[in-house]
Scaffold this motif. Structure first.
Motif, PDB file in Angstrom:
ATOM      1  N   SER A   1       0.847  -1.183   0.000  1.00 28.75           N
ATOM      2  CA  SER A   1       0.000   0.000   0.000  1.00 28.75           C
ATOM      3  C   SER A   1       0.886   1.237   0.000  1.00 28.75           C
ATOM      4  N   GLU A   2       0.249   2.397  -0.098  1.00 31.83           N
ATOM      5  CA  GLU A   2       0.999   3.644  -0.022  1.00 31.83           C
ATOM      6  C   GLU A   2       1.472   3.885   1.411  1.00 31.83           C
ATOM      7  N   PRO A   3       2.624   4.550   1.578  1.00 30.12           N
ATOM      8  CA  PRO A   3       3.439   5.228   0.567  1.00 30.12           C
ATOM      9  C   PRO A   3       4.455   4.328  -0.147  1.00 30.12           C
ATOM     10  N   PHE A   4       4.400   3.036   0.132  1.00 35.15           N
ATOM     11  CA  PHE A   4       5.407   2.127  -0.437  1.00 35.15           C
ATOM     12  C   PHE A   4       5.252   1.963  -1.952  1.00 35.15           C
ATOM     13  N   VAL A   5       4.000   2.028  -2.456  1.00 35.28           N
ATOM     14  CA  VAL A   5       3.763   1.893  -3.898  1.00 35.28           C
ATOM     15  C   VAL A   5       4.507   2.998  -4.655  1.00 35.28           C
ATOM     16  N   THR A   6       4.308   4.233  -4.213  1.00 34.91           N
ATOM     17  CA  THR A   6       4.960   5.366  -4.879  1.00 34.91           C
ATOM     18  C   THR A   6       6.475   5.291  -4.744  1.00 34.91           C
ATOM     19  N   ARG A   7       6.926   4.907  -3.584  1.00 36.95           N
ATOM     20  CA  ARG A   7       8.377   4.842  -3.351  1.00 36.95           C
ATOM     21  C   ARG A   7       9.028   3.797  -4.269  1.00 36.95           C
ATOM     22  N   MET A   8       8.391   2.630  -4.410  1.00 41.91           N
ATOM     23  CA  MET A   8       8.953   1.584  -5.261  1.00 41.91           C
ATOM     24  C   MET A   8       8.840   1.946  -6.736  1.00 41.91           C
ATOM     25  N   THR A   9       7.761   2.646  -7.096  1.00 43.12           N
ATOM     26  CA  THR A   9       7.598   3.095  -8.478  1.00 43.12           C
ATOM     27  C   THR A   9       8.688   4.100  -8.842  1.00 43.12           C
ATOM     28  N   ASN A  10       8.914   5.066  -7.938  1.00 45.46           N
ATOM     29  CA  ASN A  10       9.943   6.082  -8.178  1.00 45.46           C
ATOM     30  C   ASN A  10      11.348   5.491  -8.216  1.00 45.46           C
ATOM     31  N   ALA A  11      11.533   4.379  -7.497  1.00 45.13           N
ATOM     32  CA  ALA A  11      12.840   3.722  -7.481  1.00 45.13           C
ATOM     33  C   ALA A  11      13.055   2.864  -8.732  1.00 45.13           C
ATOM     34  N   GLY A  12      11.989   2.735  -9.553  1.00 45.58           N
ATOM     35  CA  GLY A  12      12.103   1.943 -10.772  1.00 45.58           C
ATOM     36  C   GLY A  12      12.135   0.448 -10.517  1.00 45.58           C
ATOM     37  N   THR A  13      11.563   0.040  -9.370  1.00 43.73           N
ATOM     38  CA  THR A  13      11.602  -1.374  -8.987  1.00 43.73           C
ATOM     39  C   THR A  13      10.601  -2.218  -9.775  1.00 43.73           C
ATOM     40  N   GLY A  14       9.445  -1.625 -10.109  1.00 47.48           N
ATOM     41  CA  GLY A  14       8.424  -2.406 -10.798  1.00 47.48           C
ATOM     42  C   GLY A  14       7.207  -1.572 -11.126  1.00 47.48           C
ATOM     43  N   TYR A  15       6.042  -2.203 -11.084  1.00 47.01           N
ATOM     44  CA  TYR A  15       4.817  -1.538 -11.518  1.00 47.01           C
ATOM     45  C   TYR A  15       3.602  -2.124 -10.798  1.00 47.01           C
ATOM     46  N   VAL A  16       2.503  -1.370 -10.829  1.00 45.16           N
ATOM     47  CA  VAL A  16       1.250  -1.840 -10.229  1.00 45.16           C
ATOM     48  C   VAL A  16       0.625  -2.879 -11.152  1.00 45.16           C
ATOM     49  N   ALA A  17       0.444  -4.091 -10.632  1.00 47.23           N
ATOM     50  CA  ALA A  17      -0.134  -5.177 -11.431  1.00 47.23           C
ATOM     51  C   ALA A  17      -1.641  -5.288 -11.237  1.00 47.23           C
ATOM     52  N   ALA A  18      -2.141  -4.897 -10.066  1.00 41.05           N
ATOM     53  CA  ALA A  18      -3.587  -4.979  -9.801  1.00 41.05           C
ATOM     54  C   ALA A  18      -3.962  -4.104  -8.616  1.00 41.05           C
ATOM     55  N   ARG A  19      -5.102  -3.444  -8.715  1.00 40.97           N
ATOM     56  CA  ARG A  19      -5.666  -2.678  -7.592  1.00 40.97           C
ATOM     57  C   ARG A  19      -6.868  -3.476  -7.076  1.00 40.97           C
ATOM     58  N   TYR A  20      -6.551  -4.540  -6.383  1.00 42.20           N
ATOM     59  CA  TYR A  20      -7.566  -5.541  -6.060  1.00 42.20           C
ATOM     60  C   TYR A  20      -8.551  -5.119  -4.976  1.00 42.20           C
ATOM     61  N   VAL A  21      -8.137  -4.265  -4.055  1.00 45.98           N
ATOM     62  CA  VAL A  21      -9.063  -3.822  -3.004  1.00 45.98           C
ATOM     63  C   VAL A  21     -10.145  -2.919  -3.603  1.00 45.98           C
ATOM     64  N   ALA A  22      -9.755  -2.039  -4.509  1.00 45.02           N
ATOM     65  CA  ALA A  22     -10.744  -1.189  -5.180  1.00 45.02           C
ATOM     66  C   ALA A  22     -11.728  -2.043  -5.971  1.00 45.02           C
ATOM     67  N   ASP A  23     -11.212  -3.109  -6.556  1.00 46.52           N
ATOM     68  CA  ASP A  23     -12.048  -4.031  -7.329  1.00 46.52           C
ATOM     69  C   ASP A  23     -13.115  -4.696  -6.457  1.00 46.52           C
ATOM     70  N   LEU A  24     -12.763  -5.013  -5.222  1.00 41.37           N
ATOM     71  CA  LEU A  24     -13.701  -5.688  -4.321  1.00 41.37           C
ATOM     72  C   LEU A  24     -14.807  -4.741  -3.830  1.00 41.37           C
ATOM     73  N   ASN A  25     -14.469  -3.447  -3.683  1.00 42.28           N
ATOM     74  CA  ASN A  25     -15.466  -2.426  -3.352  1.00 42.28           C
ATOM     75  C   ASN A  25     -16.216  -2.718  -2.043  1.00 42.28           C
ATOM     76  N   ARG A  26     -15.468  -2.797  -0.929  1.00 44.09           N
ATOM     77  CA  ARG A  26     -16.051  -3.078   0.376  1.00 44.09           C
ATOM     78  C   ARG A  26     -15.902  -1.879   1.316  1.00 44.09           C
ATOM     79  N   THR A  27     -16.597  -1.931   2.477  1.00 48.36           N
ATOM     80  CA  THR A  27     -16.544  -0.832   3.453  1.00 48.36           C
ATOM     81  C   THR A  27     -16.268  -1.328   4.875  1.00 48.36           C
ATOM     82  N   GLU A  28     -15.860  -2.582   5.005  1.00 49.45           N
ATOM     83  CA  GLU A  28     -15.621  -3.154   6.338  1.00 49.45           C
ATOM     84  C   GLU A  28     -14.310  -2.640   6.956  1.00 49.45           C
ATOM     85  N   PRO A  29     -14.109  -2.903   8.268  1.00 50.45           N
ATOM     86  CA  PRO A  29     -12.873  -2.470   8.941  1.00 50.45           C
ATOM     87  C   PRO A  29     -11.630  -3.118   8.327  1.00 50.45           C
ATOM     88  N   ILE A  30     -10.568  -2.334   8.230  1.00 51.43           N
ATOM     89  CA  ILE A  30      -9.260  -2.861   7.828  1.00 51.43           C
ATOM     90  C   ILE A  30      -8.514  -3.262   9.097  1.00 51.43           C
TER      91      ILE A  30
END
Length: 308
Positions: free
Chosen positions: A184-213
């Motif tokens: 999750s963020e801020p690690f996604v942005t940090r790894m993207t800026n470091a050129g380590t890789g890329y976002v393969a899936a935004r799976y939590v948004a896909d599930l579309n839930r509102t329960e406690p994390i």
């Protein structure tokens, strides 16, 4: 001159007495934005004003939090819903004392499956045969990813999951030890800026839930012996939550301080939405999902695990 000296000495004694009178608690959370209400409550002096000497403790893997609570290494911790339910199912006498973060469309895109360069993942089935790092097996990100794979018609048994803490994800991806991580963020942005890789899936948004994390939990024994501390903790977190949800600058400063991430990176994304109010029914969906994944063996009385 002598009167000034006496007055100064009296002020020192009064300050020492006030500090001594504060009740000390340690609050354990992983390096995410989910416990940001508590972080802000520490930094803004809210806990201190309420008579609590509160300290935030960084926990590497979320699944270590229940054991830390029972050993009294921390008094309050932020386990994910899934880690908490597994611990209770396994016989640990824990109770939820306050809500922390909930799934929300404003922040759902911040959680991703992040793949390293050189690995091609374009759709859910591409995760089969890959080694995927999760910050706690059976924790929030892992359970939701498995649920997402199932909804996409992919057998999760074809994916090799290993535990990887948030702070080590970038290095482990670069080394090739894993093909992707659940992060999750801020690690996604940090790894993207470091050129380590890329976002393969935004799976939590896909599930579309509102329960406690994540929510704040304690051992039942400690919570029942310290009702006044629990009451003050709830007040502090409720006040901190209002600040987090309304003042992104203050929230970002506290998150950066606790997670040891650069402030400019943290500021790029909103913190997890904070919801201190919590009721037993909020965990019903989690129980259903975890039973589907055979992560729970017995029946949990949710009314007993959320402290009133």
């Amino acid at each position: 001159m002598r009167l000034k000296t006496i007055a100064a000495a009296m002020m020192t004694l009064l300050a020492a007495g006030a500090a001594h009178g504060q009740q000390k608690i340690q609050i354990g959370c992983t390096a995410t934005t989910d416990c940001s209400a508590a972080m802000v409550a520490v930094d803004e002096g809210i806990f201190k004003r309420l008579g609590l000497d509160a300290e935030m403790v960084l926990i590497g893997i979320n699944s270590n939090i229940p054991a830390a609570l029972l050993s009294n290494s921390i008094q309050i911790g932020g386990p994910t819903s899934s880690v908490f339910l597994q611990a209770v199912d396994g016989g640990l006498d824990l109770v939820a004392v306050s809500g922390a973060s909930v799934m929300n469309q404003r922040t759902a895109n911040l959680t991703t499956a992040f793949a390293r360069n050189g690995v091609t993942i374009k759709e859910p089935k591409d995760f089969v045969g890959k080694k995927v790092g999760a910050p706690g097996l059976g924790a929030f990100l892992h359970v939701l990813f498995v649920k997402w794979l199932q909804e996409k018609g992919v057998d999760p048994k074809g994916v090799n999951f290993v535990e990887v803490s948030f702070p080590t994800m970038n290095d482990i991806l670069k080394s090739g030890a894993v093909d992707a991580v659940l992060t999750s963020e801020p690690f996604v942005t940090r790894m993207t800026n470091a050129g380590t890789g890329y976002v393969a899936a935004r799976y939590v948004a896909d599930l579309n839930r509102t329960e406690p994390i994540i929510f704040y939990a304690a051992s039942r024994d400690w919570a029942e012996k310290n009702p006044e501390i629990v009451k003050k903790f709830r007040e502090a977190v409720a006040e901190g939550a209002k600040i987090v949800n309304a003042d992104r600058d203050k929230a970002s400063a506290s998150i950066a301080k606790f997670t040891k991430q650069p402030l400019d990176i943290v500021k790029l994304n909103p913190p997890s939405y904070q919801e201190p109010a919590m009721k037993a029914s909020d965990l019903a969906w989690w129980v259903e999902v975890m039973k589907q994944q055979k992560l729970l063996q017995g029946n949990i009385d949710l009314a007993k695990v959320v402290l009133k």
